[in-house]
Design a protein around this motif. Structure first.
Motif, PDB file in Angstrom:
ATOM      1  N   PRO A   1       0.827  -1.212   0.000  1.00 55.60           N
ATOM      2  CA  PRO A   1       0.000   0.000   0.000  1.00 55.60           C
ATOM      3  C   PRO A   1       0.859   1.258   0.000  1.00 55.60           C
ATOM      4  O   PRO A   1       2.091   1.193   0.052  1.00 55.60           O
ATOM      5  CB  PRO A   1      -0.811  -0.133   1.295  1.00 55.60           C
ATOM      6  N   LYS A   2       0.199   2.397  -0.013  1.00 54.44           N
ATOM      7  CA  LYS A   2       0.910   3.683  -0.056  1.00 54.44           C
ATOM      8  C   LYS A   2       1.432   4.056   1.330  1.00 54.44           C
ATOM      9  O   LYS A   2       1.060   5.073   1.909  1.00 54.44           O
ATOM     10  CB  LYS A   2      -0.020   4.771  -0.607  1.00 54.44           C
ATOM     11  N   ILE A   3       2.308   3.211   1.860  1.00 58.02           N
ATOM     12  CA  ILE A   3       2.854   3.446   3.189  1.00 58.02           C
ATOM     13  C   ILE A   3       3.950   4.501   3.117  1.00 58.02           C
ATOM     14  O   ILE A   3       4.692   4.568   2.132  1.00 58.02           O
ATOM     15  CB  ILE A   3       3.397   2.135   3.809  1.00 58.02           C
ATOM     16  N   PRO A   4       4.094   5.333   4.145  1.00 61.60           N
ATOM     17  CA  PRO A   4       5.098   6.400   4.077  1.00 61.60           C
ATOM     18  C   PRO A   4       6.522   5.930   4.328  1.00 61.60           C
ATOM     19  O   PRO A   4       7.466   6.576   3.875  1.00 61.60           O
ATOM     20  CB  PRO A   4       4.631   7.368   5.170  1.00 61.60           C
ATOM     21  N   TYR A   5       6.696   4.832   5.076  1.00 56.05           N
ATOM     22  CA  TYR A   5       8.043   4.386   5.459  1.00 56.05           C
ATOM     23  C   TYR A   5       8.218   2.911   5.122  1.00 56.05           C
ATOM     24  O   TYR A   5       7.311   2.093   5.295  1.00 56.05           O
ATOM     25  CB  TYR A   5       8.259   4.548   6.970  1.00 56.05           C
ATOM     26  N   ILE A   6       9.426   2.579   4.684  1.00 56.00           N
ATOM     27  CA  ILE A   6       9.793   1.176   4.535  1.00 56.00           C
ATOM     28  C   ILE A   6      11.286   1.044   4.788  1.00 56.00           C
ATOM     29  O   ILE A   6      12.099   1.873   4.355  1.00 56.00           O
ATOM     30  CB  ILE A   6       9.423   0.620   3.139  1.00 56.00           C
ATOM     31  N   ASP A   7      11.659   0.001   5.506  1.00 51.96           N
ATOM     32  CA  ASP A   7      13.062  -0.259   5.790  1.00 51.96           C
ATOM     33  C   ASP A   7      13.752  -0.795   4.540  1.00 51.96           C
ATOM     34  O   ASP A   7      13.126  -1.481   3.717  1.00 51.96           O
ATOM     35  CB  ASP A   7      13.167  -1.264   6.942  1.00 51.96           C
ATOM     36  N   THR A   8      15.012  -0.498   4.406  1.00 50.01           N
ATOM     37  CA  THR A   8      15.739  -0.950   3.208  1.00 50.01           C
ATOM     38  C   THR A   8      15.799  -2.471   3.124  1.00 50.01           C
ATOM     39  O   THR A   8      15.769  -3.031   2.025  1.00 50.01           O
ATOM     40  CB  THR A   8      17.158  -0.372   3.196  1.00 50.01           C
ATOM     41  N   ASP A   9      15.881  -3.145   4.263  1.00 49.86           N
ATOM     42  CA  ASP A   9      15.892  -4.613   4.235  1.00 49.86           C
ATOM     43  C   ASP A   9      14.593  -5.151   3.641  1.00 49.86           C
ATOM     44  O   ASP A   9      14.594  -6.117   2.862  1.00 49.86           O
ATOM     45  CB  ASP A   9      16.083  -5.182   5.642  1.00 49.86           C
ATOM     46  N   ALA A  10      13.459  -4.538   4.007  1.00 52.25           N
ATOM     47  CA  ALA A  10      12.172  -4.985   3.496  1.00 52.25           C
ATOM     48  C   ALA A  10      12.053  -4.710   2.001  1.00 52.25           C
ATOM     49  O   ALA A  10      11.588  -5.567   1.232  1.00 52.25           O
ATOM     50  CB  ALA A  10      11.041  -4.308   4.255  1.00 52.25           C
ATOM     51  N   LEU A  11      12.463  -3.530   1.562  1.00 56.65           N
ATOM     52  CA  LEU A  11      12.385  -3.220   0.139  1.00 56.65           C
ATOM     53  C   LEU A  11      13.330  -4.106  -0.662  1.00 56.65           C
ATOM     54  O   LEU A  11      12.992  -4.567  -1.764  1.00 56.65           O
ATOM     55  CB  LEU A  11      12.689  -1.742  -0.108  1.00 56.65           C
TER      56      LEU A  11
END
Length: 850
Positions: A493-503
């Motif tokens: 979804p259009k989440i504002p934050y994501i960790d680099t490991d997750a991406l």
């Protein structure tokens, strides 16, 4: 091999599906369980035996021991928690349960939550307060024992455990090991942790854990806890990021706390049931840490999208069961109806729950005066309550549905990424609790919550997945594999934050063939405070490798990927207010479908209309059979394959509040079942069955009223005070004639009882027809049971216990005899039933034959 032998082997391997074999085998876990409060732990062997026998006879599969406060004046019989006598009674309960096919679970403690006499001050639930010192520094004052165990049983009193402390958990578990040392008897099936009600926001272990996780010292930034500015203040971004790191750290600490408990249980061959809701954590990870994740609906807080957090965790982690605390404050004491519970439980089933527990039942001695021992917040599902008489029929319904929902594997198409970072990055406060009560605050308006609601409304099936759970996913032939099932799309979804490991993990999954979809845009930023510039550069680099966000309408893209385009013809099953959930089998699918109100209420103004239409399934099949979980009946459905889409369209005919199960087959099976009986759409002939009705009161109290003859049906309470005060069962008997010929004998008739208060067992000409307890009160039977003259219809009607409780309070007869909170009403005020209105009771009709 000879041709004859090959044919013989083929015939031998052919599966013939009869009405019975269309249903999965029933295991104990498919039967409903119940919280089983031990008041003061004042139990004995005879009482345990009687309570368990009663539960088994009423088709319950699990009793969950919860030691709780006691009964006034009964101190001499109370057993201190985990004393040798208490442990002996636990063993007796487990052994008696085995004899009667009833599992025994237990809370690992008393009342709730974890805590008690074995918890030292420095291991207790702790609150922090912050003060600006004159020299410019900030001091932290810690308040130990911030909350004590709620509703403890004797021997279980003490502070709640620090929910972020591994040391505290080790010491807590050692206390149980000490009390179980040398014990070689029977152990419960599972141990349990209640929903998170700690008010802790600090821990002695926080500083070390924070620095290890985030790479900087929290003590250097304590000023963030004094921040009272607005979200747009100059320093607001630093505050929100440090607080997000703090909240994420507590989440990780509580996850480790939970995993240590589950590891301890596993070493002792115990399962764990855990209610992660209420905790300031990523629910999905904490739910998944247990063997049986458990959710709840509480009074008016009944969101399937919130309940799906527990079932999603089970599906992704490969857990067989998702349980629920069910019926908590479903209505006022002794006003709970079986029909209301049925509709409520359908909401759980549609949310993916398949192992529900009543909240609950109470250990009560067989000799206790009516209404026996009672708990302050409960459905009172026990042998004294009048609803117990017909609860077996609701329990059989639950068992059939749960046996289906425990079969095969989850059958959802989409994994929806959920992370609490959006909420964790708020500037004000310390911990943020994610509760079933405040979903509007943390979920409903979030990017994931908005998208989840749209998916639900569109009938697109999904489970949530956490960033950490992305690490457990695999890809094969474009399918995304979890430990519990497989999915076709991973949706961000259009989440504002994501960790680099997750991406990075999302990029890797996409490169391996997974269908990873970003809704309109990439997440904009990394979470937290440390190494911001470096991590932002990593994020930008990863975005260049990630699949492009979906520029077209998202759901058009999803339906194209799922090969279920919107087209003319029947609506997709689940895409209207008629919701469904399915399970994938080796040779087909089960679909559970319920025609209930969206908020799972059973009140006339919210009740959905009846349905008689065709619905399209999202998966092809060669045969469809309908199964009625209320009666066990089965039959071939009316269905066809749509030429344009190649997908099946099946006719469903459902009354308000009715549920049905579809069994589809990938290959044409051999069936020994008749065609499903649909009722004609045309106006049916209705004949009212009129009196005189003979009414005989069978059982109940405070006294058995005299028999009645009713020319016209009405509430039995209208016949004087002895009837007004009565709660129990009355038999209504009517003799009538019917139009019968050879053609009509081959048809099906429907009895419509009109208004029934509250459940009814029916018998026609000596043949039992079944039980009805949910509006509309109708029951179908074969016309062959009818005679031209002298038909005898017997209807045993059971009302609520409320009128008898009202009588007792009006007369001052003591029954509220319990310590601690005693008995409160649904608004947590002292209960006074004397002011209750009289509840209509009995068969009110009109009774018609169709």
């Amino acid at each position: 091999m000879s041709r004859f032998l090959s044919l013989l082997l083929l015939l031998h391997s052919t599966v013939v599906f009869s009405q019975d074999s269309l249903w999965p085998p029933v295991v104990t876990e498919a039967k409903p369980g119940a919280y089983w409060w031990w008041m003061g732990s004042a139990v004995d062997a005879d009482g345990l035996r009687w309570n368990i026998e009663q539960a088994a006879e009423n088709e319950m599969g699990t009793l969950h021991i919860v030691p709780i406060y006691g009964v006034k004046g009964n101190d001499a019989n109370e057993l201190p928690f985990m004393s040798p006598k208490w442990v002996a009674m636990m063993e007796t309960a487990v052994d008696e349960g085995k004899k009667h096919g009833v599992n025994i679970d237990m809370t690992l403690g008393t009342g709730w939550c974890f805590g008690g006499p074995g918890v030292a001050d420095n291991n207790s639930s702790t609150l922090a307060s912050f003060k600006q010192e004159e020299g410019g520094g900030i001091s932290v004052a810690l308040r130990r024992k911030a909350i004590m165990v709620k509703r403890p049983a004797p021997g279980g009193e003490g502070p709640m455990l620090d929910p972020f402390s591994l040391r505290g958990m080790e010491n807590y578990l050692a206390w149980f090991d000490k009390h179980w040392a040398g014990y070689a008897g029977s152990m419960p099936r599972a141990v349990y942790h209640d929903s998170y009600e700690y008010r802790a926001d600090w821990s002695d272990e926080l500083d070390e854990a924070f620095e290890k996780l985030n790479g900087y010292r929290l003590r250097d930034h304590l000023d963030v806890f004094l921040f009272k500015g607005d979200e747009n203040a100059v320093d607001a971004d630093r505050v929100r990021r440090i607080k997000a790191d703090y909240r994420r750290c507590l989440s990780e600490m509580h996850l480790a706390f939970t995993k240590r408990w589950t590891d301890w249980a596993k070493q002792r061959h115990l399962l764990t049931r855990n209610e992660a809701h209420g905790s300031p954590t990523n629910w999905l990870d904490v739910y998944a840490a247990a063997d049986i994740p458990e959710t709840e609906f509480f009074r008016n807080d009944k969101s399937p999208l919130v309940a799906k957090f527990a079932s999603s965790a089970a599906h992704v982690a490969g857990r067989n069961y998702t349980s629920s605390e069910s019926g908590t404050w479903a209505d006022e004491h002794f006003h709970e109806k079986l029909g209301t519970l049925k509709v409520l439980f359908d909401g759980f089933f549609l949310s993916g729950i398949n192992h529900l527990f009543y909240h609950g039942t109470i250990y009560s001695p067989e000799t206790a005066n009516w209404p026996g021992w009672s708990f302050y917040a409960t459905t009172q599902m026990n042998p004294r309550n009048t609803i117990w008489r017909d609860a077996k029929y609701l329990n059989e319904y639950i068992t059939r549905v749960q046996s289906v929902l425990q079969s095969g594997k989850p059958d959802n198409d989409i994994l929806l990424l959920w992370t609490p970072e959006e909420t964790w990055h708020r500037t004000l406060g310390t911990v943020i609790h994610f509760s079933v009560h405040n979903a509007k605050d943390w979920f409903t308006g979030s990017a994931a919550g908005i998208l989840a609601q749209k998916l639900w409304n569109a009938g697109l099936t999904f489970d949530y997945v956490s960033p950490d759970q992305l690490k457990t996913l695999d890809v094969k032939d474009g399918r995304i594999l979890t430990r519990g099932g497989e999915y076709r799309i991973l949706l961000v979804p259009k989440i504002p934050y994501i960790d680099t490991d997750a991406l990075a993990r999302l990029v890797e999954l996409s490169e391996r063939g997974a269908n990873v979809c970003f809704d309109a845009q990439y997440p904009k930023d990394v979470p937290g405070f440390y190494r911001l510039d470096e991590r932002r550069k990593e994020l930008d680099a990863l975005k260049s490798k990630a699949p492009k966000p979906i520029p077209v309408p998202l759901f058009d893209h999803i339906r194209a990927k799922l090969n279920t385009p919107v087209s003319k013809g029947a609506p997709y099953l689940g895409a209207t207010e008629l919701k469904t959930i399915s399970r994938r089998l080796d040779d087909g699918r089960y679909y559970f479908v319920a025609n209930v109100a969206p908020q799972f209420d059973d009140v006339p103004e919210k009740r959905p209309p009846g349905i008689d239409t065709s619905f399209r399934l999202a998966n092809s099949c060669k045969e469809i059979v309908l199964l009625d979980p209320m009666t066990g009946k089965t039959g071939r459905a009316q269905w066809r394959t749509d030429r344009e889409s190649g997908l099946p369209e099946v006719r469903l005919q459902l009354r308000p509040n009715q549920s049905i199960i579809l069994r589809t087959f990938d290959a044409k099976p051999e069936l020994e079942t008749a065609d499903w009986q649909y009722f004609d759409k045309n106006e049916r002939k209705r004949i009212e069955l009129t009196g005189p009705w003979n009414v005989e009161f069978l059982s109940g109290g405070p006294a058995i009223p005299q028999p009645l003859e009713m020319a016209t049906l009405k509430s039995w309470t209208e016949n004087g005070s002895s009837y007004e005060n009565f709660s129990g069962t009355a038999k209504y008997t009517l003799t009538f004639n019917a139009d019968v010929d050879e053609n009509s004998k081959r048809s099906t008739r429907r009895l419509n009882l009109g208004k029934v208060c509250e459940s009814a067992r029916l018998k026609l000409n000596g043949v039992e027809l079944g039980c009805v307890f949910c509006e509309p009160m109708v029951l179908d039977f074969s016309s062959s049971l009818l005679k031209a003259t002298g038909n005898v219809l017997e209807i045993d009607v059971t009302n609520l216990a409320a009128n008898r409780i009202r009588f007792m309070d009006k007369e001052g007869i003591p029954w509220k005899i319990f310590k601690d909170t005693n008995i409160v009403n649904i608004d947590y005020k002292p209960l006074d039933a004397s002011a209750w209105p009289v509840q209509a009771s009995g068969l009110i009709g009109p009774v018609t034959l169709e």
